[in-house]
Structure formats: structure tokens, C-alpha cells
Scaffold this active site. Sequence first.
Site: not given
Length: 427
Positions: A46, A53, A175
Site C-alpha cells: 500500500g 509499504v 488518529d
Amino acid sequence: MVSCSSSSGSEEDGEGFDSYRKGGYHAVRIGDQFAAGRYIAQRKLGWGHFSTVWLAYDTTTSAYVALKIQKSASQFVDAALHEIEILSSIADCASSSNASSNVKFVIQLIDHFKHTGPNGQHLCMVLEFLGDSLLRLIKFSRYKGLPLDRVREICKCILIGLDYLHREHGIIHTDLKPENVLLVSTIDPAKDPVRSETAPILERPEGNINGGVTSLIEKRLKRRARRAVAKISGRKDSMVETGEAPKPDRNIDGVDVRCKIVDFGNACFADKPIAQEIQTRQYRAPEVILEAGYSFSVDMWSFACIAFELATGDMLFTPKVGQGFSEDEDHLALMMELLGKIPRKIATAGAKSKDFFDRHGDLKRIRRLKFWPLNKLLIDRYKFPENDAHEFSEFLLPLLDFAPEKRPTAQQCLQHPWLNCKDSTPT
């Protein structure tokens, strides 16, 4: 940012060819070696705005890992150094106290190093390889909501992870959202290199010259071709876009829903907050919108939003800009429609309170609120049985208290009857 799955951006979306330049991403080819040959790139998992990654093979431990390669510009390097500091603190504490973060449902940092490429020097993090994000699980179940017993299992994992971060490390994630919680395994066994018994790639395949950059161009052309077909036929349904007929709802009975908290790029130590505006919009706590300061309880608000989304398939709050009012004001209005009026003392206590509220604690520009309590919402819109709606509401509502200090801690949540009404202890 993305930790170790395609949760922040899928390969279909593509991070953009233009970002592969000085200060940007490092172009990786399958079979590329890192850290003096220890890690070998296998395939892209991704991308995020800060990094790409890759699934990599660790030749030292003979294990698959996630290799996160940061953009090379200084601001991205600083962000990576901050994340490494947070993850190293977790790893150091775990080893000194004989507590494995593997048991605590928080991702493990294995290694970090610098890699020099044509676009500059990139900080790289090696993380344990995990599976799909909770967002992908929500999508996999076609946004219908997961069975409550599976929601309980997932909630327990997240709460154990939050308790570990909050009490043992003094870390606020800031987050928390479905993209930043990853299953320990992939939904599709074929995508797990261990379960599918995929042999590692140990050298660059023949003809793989331009690697990821070439695949980006190819994917862009394919997308353009699909759009052209859809335009010609005048249809924009899923059958034209994907070439497949809609599938029936999927069953997640066989899916391992144990999960871990990931992506600490925005995390901070409670005694060293690093930003005033934190959290992704839909999971943002009211005190953050009002700039009234924050602590561990912001993670608990986000956790409640995730739990609702897992159970229903919908986000709890989806604010929008309207005629004469901002997204922030709409967000506060949606909160009040669900939870009741914000107490005047809280509504007027933040640095931005005067932007939204008058001195009486009423919203300045949104005067008509349509109240729809959580219990009623679950029954009317999501067709929950009354008992399930009541019990789930009793679990969530304390976490959505407008007063941050009144929200239960992760440790307290783990003792809640709703979470323990069935044997769903993660192992």
C-alpha cells in the site's frame, strides 16, 4: 500515512507517478535489496501520503515483514523519526517489563535504517507483517455491519492496545480509525505469504526494470480504458466498472478478527502534545474541534466511533459544509442531535468556541436540530433488536460524553458488561 497494509491507499488508487521525484517516494522493484541485502522486496502492500509499504522477506529470520519507506524530503524524515521514537519506546518498555507488545495488540517495530536512492535518503521502518485493516473488513462485509459477537472481539483487542499505550506508556494515538487497526491475518488466505506457502523471491525477476513506476502507468491506462467503456455504454454500475455481477453478502465466520493498533506517525506522549488539530475528521472529539486541550480520552471517543461503524457499517458522524455554516459547526450539530445539547460550560471553554457558539452555548448558525438518540437510531435505522440496541448504547454513550474527564478509560471499558456478556476473549 500507512503502516503495513493498503489501508490508507490501495494499489488501484495509485500514489501518483509525479510523486517519484527528488524528496518524494523511492521507486521499488520486486527483488530489490535493503539493509545490505537483509530485506528483499516481494510486492507492494500500500501507500500513504508519507510513504509506500512493501511486503519484504527478512533473510536473517526467514520471515515476512512490512517495509515502510518514507519520502525523502526533510519533513517526511522528521515524521519518520518521530514515529520511530514512539515505536521504540513501546518496544523498549515491552522488553524491559517482559511484556510482549504482541500480546498487547500494538504493532511491533522490528528494525529501522536509512536507504539512499535517486530521489534522496529515505528512512525505512521494518514492522511485523499484518493483515487487512478494519476498513477493509467493513467493506468486505458490504457495509452491512458485523455480528455483535465479532464486534466485541475486535473491541477487546483495541481496548487492550489502548490500555497498554495509555497506562503503560503515556502515549495518545490521536488518529484512531478503522484504517489504523489491522487484523493479525489477511481476510483472504491466498494473500498471506505464510498461509499460502508462497516461496520468497530472492532475486530480481527477469525484465522487472522499472518496477513500481511502470505498474503505476499501466494501472492508470487500465483505469482510463474502463472509464471509456463505461462512458460509451452509458452505464456506470458495478458490472461495467469491474466486469462482475454484484455478489451476495459475505460471511466472516472464518475470519480471524484479532487485530492490532498501527500507524504512530501522529501519536504523542501525553505530556508532550505535538499538534492542536488531531484526529481524522469523522473520528474527531468535540474538545479537539473547540481547541479546548486533549488527553487520552480523545482516543476513547474515536474508539466509540469505530465500534459503531463496525456494528452498523456506517460512520457515526459524517459532517459536511453547508450554506452559511462550516464542517466543524455541522459536526458539533450532529453530535448534539445524537447526544443532546453540549453543556454551556464545555461549549464555551475552547479557543474556537466563539466561532460556533453564542454566550448561552447555542450554535450560532445551525438553530434547528433533529434529535435522534443512539438507542432509537440503532432500532429505527439499523433494525437492532431492542435488547441489543439498549446494551450497545449503554456501552457507547459514556465514551461519547462531552466532558472528556467523564469518559471511561480503556481499562474501565474492559470491565463493561456488554464486552463480557459472551466469551470473546482474544488469544
